[in-house]
Design a protein around this motif. Structure first.
Motif, mmCIF file in Angstrom:
data_model
loop_
_atom_site.group_PDB
_atom_site.id
_atom_site.type_symbol
_atom_site.label_atom_id
_atom_site.label_comp_id
_atom_site.label_asym_id
_atom_site.label_seq_id
_atom_site.Cartn_x
_atom_site.Cartn_y
_atom_site.Cartn_z
ATOM 1 N N UNK A 58 0.837 -1.191 0.000
ATOM 2 C CA UNK A 58 0.000 0.000 0.000
ATOM 3 C C UNK A 58 0.877 1.248 0.000
ATOM 4 N N UNK A 59 0.252 2.341 -0.416
ATOM 5 C CA UNK A 59 0.854 3.659 -0.289
ATOM 6 C C UNK A 59 0.170 4.335 0.886
ATOM 7 N N UNK A 60 0.935 4.686 1.906
ATOM 8 C CA UNK A 60 0.375 5.348 3.081
ATOM 9 C C UNK A 60 0.024 6.802 2.780
ATOM 10 N N UNK A 61 -0.732 7.428 3.673
ATOM 11 C CA UNK A 61 -1.115 8.825 3.492
ATOM 12 C C UNK A 61 0.107 9.730 3.373
ATOM 13 N N UNK A 62 1.195 9.307 4.010
ATOM 14 C CA UNK A 62 2.438 10.076 3.940
ATOM 15 C C UNK A 62 3.091 9.973 2.567
ATOM 16 N N UNK A 63 2.614 9.016 1.780
ATOM 17 C CA UNK A 63 3.238 8.761 0.486
ATOM 18 C C UNK A 63 4.261 7.648 0.540
ATOM 19 N N UNK A 90 10.709 -7.370 -1.295
ATOM 20 C CA UNK A 90 11.898 -7.786 -2.018
ATOM 21 C C UNK A 90 11.596 -8.297 -3.414
ATOM 22 N N UNK A 91 10.366 -8.760 -3.633
ATOM 23 C CA UNK A 91 9.964 -9.207 -4.970
ATOM 24 C C UNK A 91 8.966 -8.246 -5.602
ATOM 25 N N UNK A 92 8.070 -7.698 -4.805
ATOM 26 C CA UNK A 92 7.050 -6.776 -5.292
ATOM 27 C C UNK A 92 7.376 -5.369 -4.819
ATOM 28 N N UNK A 93 7.011 -4.391 -5.637
ATOM 29 C CA UNK A 93 7.262 -3.001 -5.278
ATOM 30 C C UNK A 93 6.109 -2.123 -5.744
ATOM 31 N N UNK A 94 5.549 -1.360 -4.825
ATOM 32 C CA UNK A 94 4.454 -0.446 -5.151
ATOM 33 C C UNK A 94 5.015 0.953 -5.362
ATOM 34 N N UNK A 95 4.448 1.658 -6.319
ATOM 35 C CA UNK A 95 4.861 3.033 -6.573
ATOM 36 C C UNK A 95 3.673 3.801 -7.134
ATOM 37 N N UNK A 149 -2.181 9.965 -11.848
ATOM 38 C CA UNK A 149 -3.172 9.322 -10.968
ATOM 39 C C UNK A 149 -3.123 7.801 -11.105
ATOM 40 N N UNK A 150 -1.934 7.280 -11.105
ATOM 41 C CA UNK A 150 -1.731 5.849 -11.339
ATOM 42 C C UNK A 150 -0.839 5.259 -10.258
ATOM 43 N N UNK A 151 -1.207 4.087 -9.802
ATOM 44 C CA UNK A 151 -0.401 3.323 -8.860
ATOM 45 C C UNK A 151 0.037 2.040 -9.563
ATOM 46 N N UNK A 152 1.271 1.652 -9.335
ATOM 47 C CA UNK A 152 1.846 0.492 -9.999
ATOM 48 C C UNK A 152 2.223 -0.584 -8.971
#
Length: 121
Positions: A50-55, A65-70, A76-79
């Motif tokens: 997840x992306x926290x409110x802080x970013x 280590x295998x998955x990365x959220x950005x 307006x896109x999350x990956x």
């Protein structure tokens, strides 16, 4: 109108990589935790990142280590970048948003339709 649209799911070989995208619209994303979870029929949802409110990003230890959220705020896109995929990663992957920190069973306020990831051995 709130809308979350996932894309990028595919069938890949074990060890491969995929990048899932989620385009967000209709709400102020900075006020929501934006995350990814996956689900296999008959099993509980599994929170991934997840992306926290802080970013700041948070990754579940099971995929760290295998998955990365950005996120790309301009688009307006999350990956969700997924590397070293395993057959057990096969599932429907969902993008979701909630005003509170999402905990199991991950009943987010808003959820997309999902995108299927299939990993073959």
């Amino acid at each position: 109108q709130v809308h979350l649209m996932e894309s990028g799911g595919d069938s890949v070989q074990a060890g491969g990589s995929l990048t899932l995208s989620c385009v967000l619209s209709g709400f102020t994303t900075s006020r929501y935790y934006i995350g990814w979870f996956r689900q296999v029929p008959g099993k509980q949802r599994e929170g991934l990142a997840r992306i926290n409110l802080s970013g700041d990003p948070f990754h579940d230890p099971s995929v760290k280590g295998r998955f990365s959220i950005s996120q790309d705020n301009a688009k307006n896109t999350v990956y969700l970048q997924m590397n070293s995929l395993k057959p057990e990663d096969s599932a429907m992957y969902y993008c979701a948003a909630d005003p509170s920190v999402p905990w199991p069973p991950y009943d987010f306020m808003y959820t997309g339709q999902g995108t299927q990831v299939t990993v073959s051995s």
